[in-house]
Design an enzyme around this catalytic site. Structure first.
Site, PDB file in Angstrom:
ATOM      1  N   GLU A   1      -6.509   3.667  -5.740  1.00 26.32           N
ATOM      2  CA  GLU A   1      -7.727   3.886  -4.965  1.00 26.32           C
ATOM      3  C   GLU A   1      -8.198   5.286  -5.320  1.00 26.32           C
ATOM      4  O   GLU A   1      -7.482   6.263  -5.070  1.00 26.32           O
ATOM      5  CB  GLU A   1      -7.474   3.796  -3.456  1.00 26.32           C
ATOM      6  CG  GLU A   1      -8.785   3.831  -2.689  1.00 26.32           C
ATOM      7  CD  GLU A   1      -8.744   4.613  -1.397  1.00 26.32           C
ATOM      8  OE1 GLU A   1      -7.797   5.384  -1.190  1.00 26.32           O
ATOM      9  OE2 GLU A   1      -9.660   4.439  -0.593  1.00 26.32           O
TER      10      GLU A   1
ATOM     11  N   ASP B   1      -2.873   4.852  -2.507  1.00 29.87           N
ATOM     12  CA  ASP B   1      -3.896   5.405  -1.622  1.00 29.87           C
ATOM     13  C   ASP B   1      -4.380   6.787  -2.101  1.00 29.87           C
ATOM     14  O   ASP B   1      -3.557   7.660  -2.367  1.00 29.87           O
ATOM     15  CB  ASP B   1      -3.260   5.546  -0.226  1.00 29.87           C
ATOM     16  CG  ASP B   1      -4.260   5.969   0.817  1.00 29.87           C
ATOM     17  OD1 ASP B   1      -5.213   5.218   1.049  1.00 29.87           O
ATOM     18  OD2 ASP B   1      -4.087   7.060   1.396  1.00 29.87           O
TER      19      ASP B   1
ATOM     20  N   HIS C   1     -11.066  -2.505   4.096  1.00 28.30           N
ATOM     21  CA  HIS C   1     -10.810  -2.102   5.488  1.00 28.30           C
ATOM     22  C   HIS C   1     -11.484  -0.788   5.850  1.00 28.30           C
ATOM     23  O   HIS C   1     -11.390  -0.322   6.987  1.00 28.30           O
ATOM     24  CB  HIS C   1      -9.301  -1.982   5.692  1.00 28.30           C
ATOM     25  CG  HIS C   1      -8.721  -0.882   4.873  1.00 28.30           C
ATOM     26  ND1 HIS C   1      -8.659  -0.925   3.485  1.00 28.30           N
ATOM     27  CD2 HIS C   1      -8.235   0.304   5.214  1.00 28.30           C
ATOM     28  CE1 HIS C   1      -8.143   0.191   3.036  1.00 28.30           C
ATOM     29  NE2 HIS C   1      -7.877   0.963   4.057  1.00 28.30           N
ATOM     30  N   ASP C   2     -12.126  -0.153   4.854  1.00 23.79           N
ATOM     31  CA  ASP C   2     -12.771   1.147   5.097  1.00 23.79           C
ATOM     32  C   ASP C   2     -14.283   1.053   5.105  1.00 23.79           C
ATOM     33  O   ASP C   2     -14.958   2.088   5.190  1.00 23.79           O
ATOM     34  CB  ASP C   2     -12.413   2.138   3.966  1.00 23.79           C
ATOM     35  CG  ASP C   2     -11.005   2.639   4.056  1.00 23.79           C
ATOM     36  OD1 ASP C   2     -10.483   3.101   3.025  1.00 23.79           O
ATOM     37  OD2 ASP C   2     -10.406   2.550   5.144  1.00 23.79           O
TER      38      ASP C   2
ATOM     39  N   ASP D   1       0.865  -1.177   0.000  1.00 27.89           N
ATOM     40  CA  ASP D   1       0.000   0.000   0.000  1.00 27.89           C
ATOM     41  C   ASP D   1       0.904   1.230   0.000  1.00 27.89           C
ATOM     42  O   ASP D   1       1.729   1.388   0.912  1.00 27.89           O
ATOM     43  CB  ASP D   1      -0.874  -0.020   1.273  1.00 27.89           C
ATOM     44  CG  ASP D   1      -2.233   0.626   1.059  1.00 27.89           C
ATOM     45  OD1 ASP D   1      -3.238   0.067   1.534  1.00 27.89           O
ATOM     46  OD2 ASP D   1      -2.267   1.679   0.392  1.00 27.89           O
TER      47      ASP D   1
HETATM   48  O1  TEU Z   1      -9.264   5.988   2.139  1.00 25.05           O
HETATM   49  C1  TEU Z   1      -9.726   7.174   1.492  1.00 25.05           C
HETATM   50  C2  TEU Z   1     -11.166   7.002   1.283  1.00 25.05           C
HETATM   51  O2  TEU Z   1     -11.561   6.244   0.429  1.00 25.05           O
HETATM   52  C3  TEU Z   1     -12.123   7.696   2.109  1.00 25.05           C
HETATM   53  O3  TEU Z   1     -11.566   8.360   3.202  1.00 25.05           O
HETATM   54  C4  TEU Z   1     -12.757   8.729   1.195  1.00 25.05           C
HETATM   55  O4  TEU Z   1     -11.735   9.605   0.741  1.00 25.05           O
HETATM   56  C5  TEU Z   1     -13.776   9.518   2.000  1.00 25.05           C
HETATM   57  O5  TEU Z   1     -14.523   8.597   2.754  1.00 25.05           O
HETATM   58  C6  TEU Z   1     -14.648  10.281   1.034  1.00 25.05           C
HETATM   59  O6  TEU Z   1     -15.324   9.377   0.194  1.00 25.05           O
HETATM   60  C7  TEU Z   1      -7.851   5.794   2.086  1.00 25.05           C
HETATM   61  C8  TEU Z   1      -7.537   4.601   2.967  1.00 25.05           C
HETATM   62  O7  TEU Z   1      -8.145   3.431   2.416  1.00 25.05           O
HETATM   63  C9  TEU Z   1      -8.066   4.892   4.349  1.00 25.05           C
HETATM   64  O8  TEU Z   1      -7.914   3.762   5.209  1.00 25.05           O
HETATM   65  C10 TEU Z   1      -7.279   6.084   4.900  1.00 25.05           C
HETATM   66  O9  TEU Z   1      -7.832   6.454   6.149  1.00 25.05           O
HETATM   67  C11 TEU Z   1      -7.383   7.288   3.949  1.00 25.05           C
HETATM   68  O10 TEU Z   1      -7.172   6.953   2.570  1.00 25.05           O
HETATM   69  C12 TEU Z   1      -6.287   8.302   4.292  1.00 25.05           C
HETATM   70  O11 TEU Z   1      -5.043   7.731   3.980  1.00 25.05           O
END
Ligand code: TEU
Length: 591
Positions: free
Chosen positions: A290, A205, A361-362, A99
């Protein structure tokens, strides 16, 4: 014809290392733990493992705040542990991608410390620093109205530097200034450094956020209100995004002629799953972006094979029902998922690639989004898990499984904010409490979307520690129903785990299921999702059918004759389908 790149046929598996397997009993998953479970992944049929962050980090956002891009987080182990993990994966025919979090660094990264020590010096331009207003402490109002995704303003006043610093995420996640060519060169060098150690590519990311509009203007208030984050229109698909991605692909991810071979390369896997000799190094290490917020057309511009930018992107539009956001407490309607994919497939072409995913994971678990409290019903949970796997593994696209999907993992029954660990959840809870919500009300409003559900420890075997750790897990995972651990599922021929394994094996053996054409059947049905995958050359066509509902439905008539090869409830196709029943059949030759 030129071979398609390896990842076009690959099955990816996301490991959240902190919650996968703990080898030293500190309650935090680590690299040796992942290595100890490589056979589970190889037996499942995984082709590539994506490790969520493992670099040195203060863990304000669980590794998505990097302090040193060339060191392993102490809790996760050492560089030697990663070398062993990469070698172990390659030996089993699996690639490893890491990542790469380069939209921002931790505030503890040496670059940021140098920047605020001397904001007009060589590192000041690595970040988005802006002067404050004259006055008492010099801060005054922040430079614009941008909001952080984790609450509050996206600006942090740094008294030592007498500057504002931009952070789209936590106050310890400082946005890098990608307009600075030295920043871009640093990132390319980090990528080359890891490729030399045998890393096969990266998941990048929030990579679509890296180019911000010049001058960092205020966000439009109406868009801010609609999107929930003022300013997002000025960075979610910024003005120089394409050129930065092309530069990074060329300077970082593409093998240069004289580049030394990495210490090990991945063994090939034949259609029957057996292992062959190591493959030569990939000419270009894979770039998986992503890209939250981009739609179909932007996805095509970022990942079309002729674009020379990313190879695959995660498009999040399918994760929530229409008009819904992650925090809404609603039941996800799978007929929307069918409409989404049919719409998407109708608009993409042969140069496009679709990353297919439901969990990560989100996000809360898709099983729980659809079933809600009924996710505790083992029959529904098992049937739906197989149905989702069937969709993800046989539609055109590249599937990304998230750890636990193969054993039908569901959301947790958190009962207190003390159970939660995620900065996003905790900040949101604090905001709601500050606005006057009771503890119970604030908890009820964040649990539907809390990222903590997906981050509880993997369940390897029954018992309080679930085989994850001999110590106290950093995040408690509780689950009432038995039968949903790897050990129990491995022993049950009808389990979700064995269904994944059989389907991935079939997918590897049958070119139609990866390279084949696609034709939807009964497109207008809101309950029946059926399609053909047509063989790219000789060989069989395949009929895939899913009942999208929790009730018995009638099959449409005039379907091709087909012989069931893999079915979630049996080997016969009748006039009806059971709740969430999924069937994969070989189309019979002839009229
Ligand atoms: O996630 C970013 C993300 O998809 C969300 O925060 C999105 O930007 C927001 O909900 C608006 O739709 C990535 C990682 O997967 C996450 O775990 C991290 O917390 C984040 O970036 C910051 O690095």
């Amino acid at each position: 014809a030129a071979q398609p790149p390896w990842w076009r046929r690959a099955v990816f598996y996301q490991v959240y290392p902190r919650s996968f397997a703990d080898s030293d009993g500190d309650g935090i998953g680590d690299l040796r733990g992942v290595t100890s479970r490589l056979d589970h992944l190889a037996d499942l049929g995984v082709d590539c493992v994506w490790l969520s962050p493992i670099f040195d980090s203060p863990n304000e956002d669980m590794g998505y705040d990097v302090r040193d891009y060339r060191a392993i987080m102490a809790e996760m182990g050492t560089l030697a542990d990663l070398d062993a993990l990469i070698a172990g994966a390659h030996e089993r025919g699996m690639r490893i991608i890491l990542d790469l979090v380069v939209n921002h660094t931790s505030a503890e990264h040496p670059w940021f410390r140098a920047a605020i020590a001397d904001p007009d010096g060589p590192y000041g331009d690595y970040y988005h620093l802006r002067p404050g207003a004259p006055g008492e402490d010099g801060s005054g109002p922040p430079p614009n109205n941008w909001a952080s995704f984790f609450g509050g303003s996206a600006w942090r006043w740094i008294p030592q530097a007498q500057r504002w610093a931009l952070h789209l995420f936590a106050p310890g996640q400082m946005d890098l200034n990608w307009d600075n060519p030295r920043v871009r060169a640093e990132v390319a060098e980090i990528v080359r450094w890891w490729r030399a150690r045998g890393v096969d590519g990266f998941r990048l990311d929030v990579i679509n956020y890296i180019s911000k509009r010049g001058g960092l203007p205020d966000g439009n208030e109406a868009i801010g209100a609609l999107m929930g984050f003022p300013g997002i229109e000025h960075y979610f698909f910024g003005p120089r995004l394409h050129s930065y991605l092309r530069e990074l692909r060329t300077a970082g991810f593409t093998r240069s002629p004289g580049e030394p071979a990495p210490p090990s390369t991945v063994r090939t896997r034949r259609p029957d799953g057996t292992l062959g000799d190591p493959a030569p190094p990939d000419p270009v290490a894979i770039m998986v972006g992503e890209t939250p917020g981009v739609g179909v057309e932007m996805s095509r511009l970022l990942s079309g094979s002729r674009r020379g930018e990313l190879d695959l992107v995660f498009n999040f539009d399918v994760l929530e029902g229409p008009g819904k956001v992650r925090w809404d407490d609603y039941r996800y309607d799978l007929s929307y998922l069918k409409r989404f994919y049919l719409g998407y497939l109708a608009r993409v072409g042969p140069d496009d690639a679709l990353a297919l995913f439901f969990d990560n994971h989100d996000n809360p678990r898709m099983l729980s989004k659809v079933l809600g409290a009924r996710a505790g019903d083992p029959v529904l949970r098992t049937a739906l898990a197989k149905a989702l796997a069937t969709i993800q593994l046989t539609l055109p696209g590249t599937p990304f499984l998230f750890q636990g999907q193969e054993i039908a993992a569901v959301d947790q029954d958190f009962t207190s904010v003390a159970d939660l660990r995620d900065v996003e959840s905790l900040n949101r809870f604090a905001e709601l409490r500050a606005e006057g919500s009771t503890e119970a009300d604030a908890l009820a409003r964040i649990l539907p979307g809390a990222r903590d559900h997906a981050r509880v420890p993997m369940r390897w075997e029954p018992g309080p520690s679930t085989g994850f750790s001999t110590g106290t897990p950093w995040q408690a995972g509780r689950e009432d129903s038995t039968g949903f651990t790897v050990a129990e599922q491995a022993a049950d021929p009808g389990s979700v785990l064995n269904f994944h394994r059989d389907l991935i094996g079939l997918r590897r053996a049958e070119p139609a299921l990866t390279d084949g054409g696609f034709r939807a059947l009964a497109s207008r049905s809101r309950t029946y999702f059926g399609w053909l995958r047509t063989a790219p050359g000789s060989g069989s066509d395949w009929l895939i059918e899913v009942n999208l509902t929790d009730r018995t439905i009638r099959r449409p008539r005039a379907l091709p004759r087909a012989q069931v090869v893999l079915g979630s409830t049996g080997m016969e196709r009748s006039a009806t389908m059971a709740p969430y029943e999924c069937v994969i059949s070989r189309v019979s030759p002839g009229p």
